[in-house]
Design a protein around this motif. Structure first.
Motif: not given
Length: 234
Positions: A25-29, A43-54, A62-64
Motif C-alpha cells: 500500500m506504500l505507493p497508494a499512500i 514545495g517539498y522534497a521526498v527524502v529517505g530511502r524512497i529518494a535514495l532509490a533515484l 517502510r517509511e515515507i
C-alpha cells in the motif's frame, strides 16, 4: 541516475507474511500525500530511502519521509495534511490497527541551508505521479547532519554510488555544523566506510575471477611474446 520506483515496488513484501497487504500500500499512500501537497501549493522534497532509490540501488522501504517548504512555526498546516492521509489509510498507518505499519513523516525544513536544498529537488514520475525527490547532496547532508539508525548505512551507499558531490556536501556541513563538527566527522567516516566497501568488493571480484580462470590458460600477450622470440631465433 537510473533508479525508478519500480525497483522499490519489487521489494514491497512482508517476507514473514506474504498475505500482508500493508507493504504494497506504500505507493497508494505516497500518491495520496503528494497529491495533497500539490493541491496545497507547497514545495517539498521526498527524502529517505524512497529518494535514495533515484541515486543508488533500491532498498527495503517502510517509511515515507518528506521535507516541506514551511517554517518551523507552521506545524499545523503539515499536521492537517498528514492527518487526512492517516485517516484514509488508517488500516496501514495506525499502529493500533496494523502490527507493522507504514510510517508517514512530514516536517518543515530545519534551516536556511535545507530550504535552499529543497529548490534543487529533482522532478520524476514516482509511483505513478510527478514527485520531487531530494538531490543526492541533500540526502547526504541530511544523513551526516543528523543522527539516525540507518543514516550511516544510507550515506555509505550513496557515496559508493558515485552520484554525489562530496565537496558540495562538505561545504554545506561547514555552514550548519555545531562546534563539535559532528556532521563533518560523520561525513569522513562515511567516506572511509565507502572506500573500504568498494575495495572489499573489488578484491572479492578479483578473487572470484581468478578462481574461474583455467589454471593452464596462457595469456595472449605471453603467447605473442613467445612467438616473437621464436621467430627471432630463426
Amino acid at each position: 541516475m537510473t533508479g525508478s520506483s519500480a525497483d522499490i515496488e519489487a521489494l514491497l513484501v512482508d517476507v514473514n507474511d506474504l498475505s500482508n497487504p500493508t507493504p504494497g500500500m506504500l505507493p497508494a499512500i505516497f500518491r495520496d500525500i503528494i497529491g495533497r501537497l500539490d493541491a496545497a501549493g507547497l514545495g517539498y522534497a521526498v527524502v529517505g530511502r524512497i529518494a535514495l532509490a533515484l541515486h543508488e540501488q533500491a532498498r527495503s522501504v517502510r517509511e515515507i519521509e518528506i521535507v516541506v517548504a514551511l517554517d518551523a512555526d507552521e506545524h499545523e498546516r503539515i499536521a492537517v495534511l498528514t492527518r487526512a492521509t492517516q485517516e484514509r489509510f488508517a488500516a496501514h498507518l495506525d499502529p493500533r490497527q496494523c502490527e507493522h505499519p507504514i510510517v508517514l513523516t512530514l516536517r518543515p525544513s530545519t534551516c536556511t541551508v535545507e530550504a535552499q536544498l529543497l529548490s534543487k529537488a529533482i522532478a520524476r514520475q514516482w509511483f505513478g505521479v510527478e514527485a520531487r525527490l531530494a538531490s543526492a547532496e541533500h540526502l547526504l547532508w541530511l544523513w551526516c547532519h543528523t543522527e539516525g539508525p540507518d543514516h550511516a548505512m544510507n550515506a555509505n551507499a550513496l557515496i559508493v554510488g558515485g552520484t554525489v558531490d562530496l565537496y558540495c556536501v562538505r561545504g554545506l556541513l561547514r555552514t550548519t555544523d555545531d562546534v563539535e563538527e559532528g556532521g563533518q566527522r560523520r561525513l569522513r567516516l562515511a567516506i572511509g566506510d565507502a572506500v573500504l566497501s568498494a575495495t572489499s568488493s573489488f578484491n572479492r571480484f578479483m578473487t572470484e575471477r581468478r578462481t574461474r580462470l583455467d589454471p593452464n590458460r596462457v595469456p595472449i600477450w605471453q603467447l605473442q611474446r613467445a612467438k616473437a622470440a621464436d621467430s627471432g631465433e630463426r
